[in-house]
Structure formats: C-alpha cells, structure tokens
Write a protein that holds these residues in place. Structure first.
Motif, PDB file in Angstrom:
ATOM      1  N   ARG A   1       0.837  -1.193   0.000  1.00  0.00           N
ATOM      2  CA  ARG A   1       0.000   0.000   0.000  1.00  0.00           C
ATOM      3  C   ARG A   1       0.881   1.256   0.000  1.00  0.00           C
ATOM      4  O   ARG A   1       1.960   1.292   0.602  1.00  0.00           O
ATOM      5  N   TYR A   2       0.411   2.280  -0.653  1.00  0.00           N
ATOM      6  CA  TYR A   2       1.046   3.598  -0.696  1.00  0.00           C
ATOM      7  C   TYR A   2       1.227   4.157   0.718  1.00  0.00           C
ATOM      8  O   TYR A   2       0.366   3.975   1.582  1.00  0.00           O
ATOM      9  N   ARG A   3       2.364   4.845   0.919  1.00  0.00           N
ATOM     10  CA  ARG A   3       2.629   5.612   2.143  1.00  0.00           C
ATOM     11  C   ARG A   3       2.929   7.050   1.726  1.00  0.00           C
ATOM     12  O   ARG A   3       3.454   7.294   0.644  1.00  0.00           O
TER      13      ARG A   3
ATOM     14  N   LEU B   1      -1.590   1.312  -4.676  1.00  0.00           N
ATOM     15  CA  LEU B   1      -0.497   0.379  -4.451  1.00  0.00           C
ATOM     16  C   LEU B   1       0.767   0.839  -5.155  1.00  0.00           C
ATOM     17  O   LEU B   1       0.704   1.493  -6.197  1.00  0.00           O
ATOM     18  N   VAL B   2       1.899   0.484  -4.576  1.00  0.00           N
ATOM     19  CA  VAL B   2       3.186   0.713  -5.222  1.00  0.00           C
ATOM     20  C   VAL B   2       3.916  -0.614  -5.328  1.00  0.00           C
ATOM     21  O   VAL B   2       3.725  -1.516  -4.505  1.00  0.00           O
ATOM     22  N   GLY B   3       4.736  -0.717  -6.362  1.00  0.00           N
ATOM     23  CA  GLY B   3       5.585  -1.887  -6.557  1.00  0.00           C
ATOM     24  C   GLY B   3       7.028  -1.479  -6.379  1.00  0.00           C
ATOM     25  O   GLY B   3       7.470  -0.501  -6.981  1.00  0.00           O
ATOM     26  N   GLU B   4       7.739  -2.228  -5.545  1.00  0.00           N
ATOM     27  CA  GLU B   4       9.138  -1.906  -5.241  1.00  0.00           C
ATOM     28  C   GLU B   4      10.077  -3.022  -5.678  1.00  0.00           C
ATOM     29  O   GLU B   4       9.745  -4.207  -5.580  1.00  0.00           O
ATOM     30  N   LEU B   5      11.249  -2.591  -6.114  1.00  0.00           N
ATOM     31  CA  LEU B   5      12.391  -3.479  -6.330  1.00  0.00           C
ATOM     32  C   LEU B   5      13.535  -2.898  -5.529  1.00  0.00           C
ATOM     33  O   LEU B   5      13.888  -1.728  -5.730  1.00  0.00           O
ATOM     34  N   ALA B   6      14.093  -3.674  -4.623  1.00  0.00           N
ATOM     35  CA  ALA B   6      15.202  -3.204  -3.791  1.00  0.00           C
ATOM     36  C   ALA B   6      14.911  -1.837  -3.178  1.00  0.00           C
ATOM     37  O   ALA B   6      15.723  -0.921  -3.259  1.00  0.00           O
TER      38      ALA B   6
ATOM     39  N   ALA C   1       6.733   0.895  -9.807  1.00  0.00           N
ATOM     40  CA  ALA C   1       5.400   0.678 -10.367  1.00  0.00           C
ATOM     41  C   ALA C   1       4.368   1.225  -9.389  1.00  0.00           C
ATOM     42  O   ALA C   1       4.645   1.367  -8.193  1.00  0.00           O
ATOM     43  N   MET C   2       3.183   1.513  -9.918  1.00  0.00           N
ATOM     44  CA  MET C   2       2.113   2.028  -9.061  1.00  0.00           C
ATOM     45  C   MET C   2       0.778   1.877  -9.762  1.00  0.00           C
ATOM     46  O   MET C   2       0.704   1.604 -10.967  1.00  0.00           O
ATOM     47  N   GLY C   3      -0.283   2.079  -8.994  1.00  0.00           N
ATOM     48  CA  GLY C   3      -1.626   2.106  -9.538  1.00  0.00           C
ATOM     49  C   GLY C   3      -2.634   2.277  -8.428  1.00  0.00           C
ATOM     50  O   GLY C   3      -2.378   1.909  -7.283  1.00  0.00           O
ATOM     51  N   GLY C   4      -3.780   2.847  -8.777  1.00  0.00           N
ATOM     52  CA  GLY C   4      -4.815   3.076  -7.790  1.00  0.00           C
ATOM     53  C   GLY C   4      -6.182   2.672  -8.289  1.00  0.00           C
ATOM     54  O   GLY C   4      -6.387   2.500  -9.493  1.00  0.00           O
ATOM     55  N   ILE C   5      -7.095   2.500  -7.348  1.00  0.00           N
ATOM     56  CA  ILE C   5      -8.503   2.282  -7.660  1.00  0.00           C
ATOM     57  C   ILE C   5      -9.319   3.205  -6.767  1.00  0.00           C
ATOM     58  O   ILE C   5      -8.955   3.453  -5.617  1.00  0.00           O
TER      59      ILE C   5
END
Length: 163
Positions: free
Chosen positions: A7-9, A56-61, A66-70
């Motif tokens: 989840r986004y912070r 939501l966010v997508g993290e690598l290291a 990446a990201m996206g919302g609804i």
C-alpha cells in the motif's frame, strides 16, 4: 528480483509523482495536452484510500518502480488509475502484476467491475488490458489524442488481494 507490492505511504509521494512524469513523457504525454493531469497526487489519501479505494506501489530493492490506484466511481464500480511501470523495468511482467493486484484489491473492497482509460498511443497499456480481459467501451478525441475507455467485470469469487 521480484516485485514487492504494498500500500502507498505518504513518504512515497515524490517517487510516485516522478514515476508518473517519466512514464507519461515516455509515451509523449505532457502537461497541457488535455489528458495529462497530476493534481490528485498530493491527495492520494483523500481520493483513493479514504473513500473506499486503494493505491499500491511496486518496489524493487526499496525503489518504487510501479504504481496504480482504484477509486469508487459508482456503486460496485471502481476506476483504475495511474497504472505505471518505470520504462527501465517494463517488459518484465510488472504491469500485469500490478493490474492483477489492483483487480484483486477491487474484489476485496466489494467492487464487481473496474473501468479505466488510456490513450491510443499507449500500445503496451492497450495490449495489457486486452490480455487481461478488459473490453473497450468507447473512444473520445481530446485535442490531438484519442482516449480509449475500457472496463472489466471482475471474478468476485476469486481470492481477493490482501495488502
């Protein structure tokens, strides 16, 4: 490396705004074109989280790539917004992972359908939505751009995505 979706912070704000700007510039979209906007970013909590949606966010290291919302737009219907994957990390399945996670969150939040839009010149996004069962419902000319609107009926018996 695998994509960690969470989840986004509030501390993600600068990273997601930069990601948004990079991704849109990559496909030729810029402020003032009639399609580009970014005024929702300082209000993620209000626009997406507090009203029954999610972001939501997508993290690598520990890097947001990446990201996206609804967000709710009608009873049982959510709009999917801001689906982005940094150009350096595209073509690795991260867009599909984010799309699947967002659809799963929509199910978990009680939505039966999702809607969204993209532009005709965003071929990767159009192909992604098509591969995942979205259908085009309309098109609209906005300045020099064609906006494509789509929707998908969700499998509400699927396992919802939990964050």
């Amino acid at each position: 490396m695998s994509l960690k979706i969470r989840r986004y912070r509030w501390s993600d704000l600068d990273a997601i705004l930069a990601l948004h700007q990079i991704c849109l510039a990559e496909v030729g979209l810029f402020p003032g074109d009639g399609v580009y906007y970014d005024d929702d970013f300082p209000r993620i909590n209000e626009i997406y989280l507090a009203c029954g949606g999610d972001f939501l966010v997508g993290e690598l290291a520990s890097r947001v790539v990446a990201m996206g919302g609804i967000k709710p737009v009608a009873p049982g219907v959510a709009e999917m917004c801001r689906l982005r994957v940094h150009p350096e990390f595209q073509r690795r399945g991260f867009g599909a992972q984010m799309l699947t996670a967002l659809e799963g969150r929509a199910v978990a939040l009680g939505f039966h359908s999702v809607r969204g839009d993209t532009t005709l010149n965003q071929n990767a996004a159009l192909a992604l939505y098509e591969r995942h069962g979205w259908r085009e419902i309309s098109r609209e000319q906005v300045g020099d751009l064609v906006v494509v609107y789509g929707e998908k009926r969700l499998n509400v018996t699927a396992t919802p995505y939990r964050v």
